[in-house]
Design an enzyme around this catalytic site. Structure first.
Site, PDB file in Angstrom:
ATOM      1  N   GLY A 106       5.140  -0.563   8.432  1.00 32.58           N
ATOM      2  CA  GLY A 106       5.320   0.784   7.898  1.00 32.58           C
ATOM      3  C   GLY A 106       6.646   1.343   8.361  1.00 32.58           C
ATOM      4  O   GLY A 106       7.709   0.979   7.864  1.00 32.58           O
ATOM      5  N   GLU A 111       0.833  -1.198   0.000  1.00 30.74           N
ATOM      6  CA  GLU A 111       0.000   0.000   0.000  1.00 30.74           C
ATOM      7  C   GLU A 111       0.863   1.241   0.000  1.00 30.74           C
ATOM      8  O   GLU A 111       1.891   1.304   0.659  1.00 30.74           O
ATOM      9  CB  GLU A 111      -0.945   0.010   1.207  1.00 30.74           C
ATOM     10  CG  GLU A 111      -0.235   0.195   2.531  1.00 30.74           C
ATOM     11  CD  GLU A 111      -1.173   0.295   3.705  1.00 30.74           C
ATOM     12  OE1 GLU A 111      -1.482   1.431   4.130  1.00 30.74           O
ATOM     13  OE2 GLU A 111      -1.566  -0.763   4.204  1.00 30.74           O
ATOM     14  N   GLY A 118       3.251  -0.626  15.385  1.00 31.05           N
ATOM     15  CA  GLY A 118       4.175  -0.986  16.456  1.00 31.05           C
ATOM     16  C   GLY A 118       4.700  -2.410  16.398  1.00 31.05           C
ATOM     17  O   GLY A 118       5.311  -2.882  17.350  1.00 31.05           O
ATOM     18  N   LYS A 168      -7.734  -4.708   9.757  1.00 33.84           N
ATOM     19  CA  LYS A 168      -6.426  -4.489  10.368  1.00 33.84           C
ATOM     20  C   LYS A 168      -6.646  -3.985  11.788  1.00 33.84           C
ATOM     21  O   LYS A 168      -7.335  -2.987  12.009  1.00 33.84           O
ATOM     22  CB  LYS A 168      -5.548  -3.551   9.546  1.00 33.84           C
ATOM     23  CG  LYS A 168      -5.938  -2.101   9.534  1.00 33.84           C
ATOM     24  CD  LYS A 168      -4.887  -1.284   8.793  1.00 33.84           C
ATOM     25  CE  LYS A 168      -4.994   0.186   9.111  1.00 33.84           C
ATOM     26  NZ  LYS A 168      -3.986   0.993   8.478  1.00 33.84           N
ATOM     27  N   THR A 173      -4.140   4.809   4.122  1.00 38.94           N
ATOM     28  CA  THR A 173      -4.590   6.091   4.665  1.00 38.94           C
ATOM     29  C   THR A 173      -5.693   6.687   3.793  1.00 38.94           C
ATOM     30  O   THR A 173      -5.709   7.872   3.499  1.00 38.94           O
ATOM     31  CB  THR A 173      -3.412   7.077   4.849  1.00 38.94           C
ATOM     32  OG1 THR A 173      -2.279   6.383   5.372  1.00 38.94           O
ATOM     33  CG2 THR A 173      -3.780   8.179   5.831  1.00 38.94           C
TER      34      THR A 173
END
Length: 174
Positions: free
Chosen positions: A148, A9, A128, A98, A38
């Site tokens: 990410g 993504e 995290g 998610k 996002t």
């Protein structure tokens, strides 16, 4: 719609995201599920599809974004934190979920949620995630992970990204 090799993504809040999605979709074709992250506005869903994207990932369970995604048969993977959010997303057409932000939850929370979330709905753990914390999530039933900032930061050398990626792969294999 699923990809054998995973998904990639491009956050819509990154520089030239639609151009990046188009380039990645052309490069990887059916091998990788390419799309946007996002995603906060349903009007962006069509723009991502026009660029060749096939997955829409959002940080929340925005029913309008999920419905717009389902309406054109793209994969919808919204963020959720509570069972109420998960079920609202599923009813709106989400094809995956998610758990976000995972750093505010525990594998025990995921395990309890998976007792009621339909088995055919994959649940990814996002936020995290570190290589040394992946195994408890897998044992709790996570379908996979969203990586990410732990994997890549703008300007990071490719060699460092590769090193981090290898650490995540090792974390899954432990």
């Amino acid at each position: 719609m699923r990809a054998e090799s995973g998904s990639l993504e491009v956050p819509l809040n990154s520089p030239e995201p639609l151009k990046s999605i188009e380039l990645l979709a052309k490069q990887f074709g059916e091998r990788v599920l390419v799309g946007a992250g996002t995603v906060l506005d349903p009007t962006d869903v069509g723009r991502v599809w026009d660029a060749g994207g096939r997955i829409i990932v959002s940080p929340d369970s925005n029913i309008d974004v999920i419905a717009a995604t389902a309406a054109i048969d793209l994969v919808s993977s919204p963020g959720y934190f509570t069972p109420s959010e998960a079920f609202a997303a599923i009813r709106a057409g989400a094809t995956a979920l998610k758990l976000f932000p995972a750093e505010a939850a525990t594998p025990a929370v995921l395990k309890a949620q998976l007792a009621v979330i339909p088995k055919e709905v994959p649940v990814m753990v996002v936020g995290g995630v570190k290589p040394d914390t992946m195994q408890p999530w897998l044992e709790a039933g996570a379908s996979g992970f969203g990586l990410g900032g732990g994997l890549y930061k703008p300007g990071q050398p490719a060699a460092e990204t590769l090193e981090k990626a290898r650490a995540y792969v090792a974390g899954v294999k432990r």
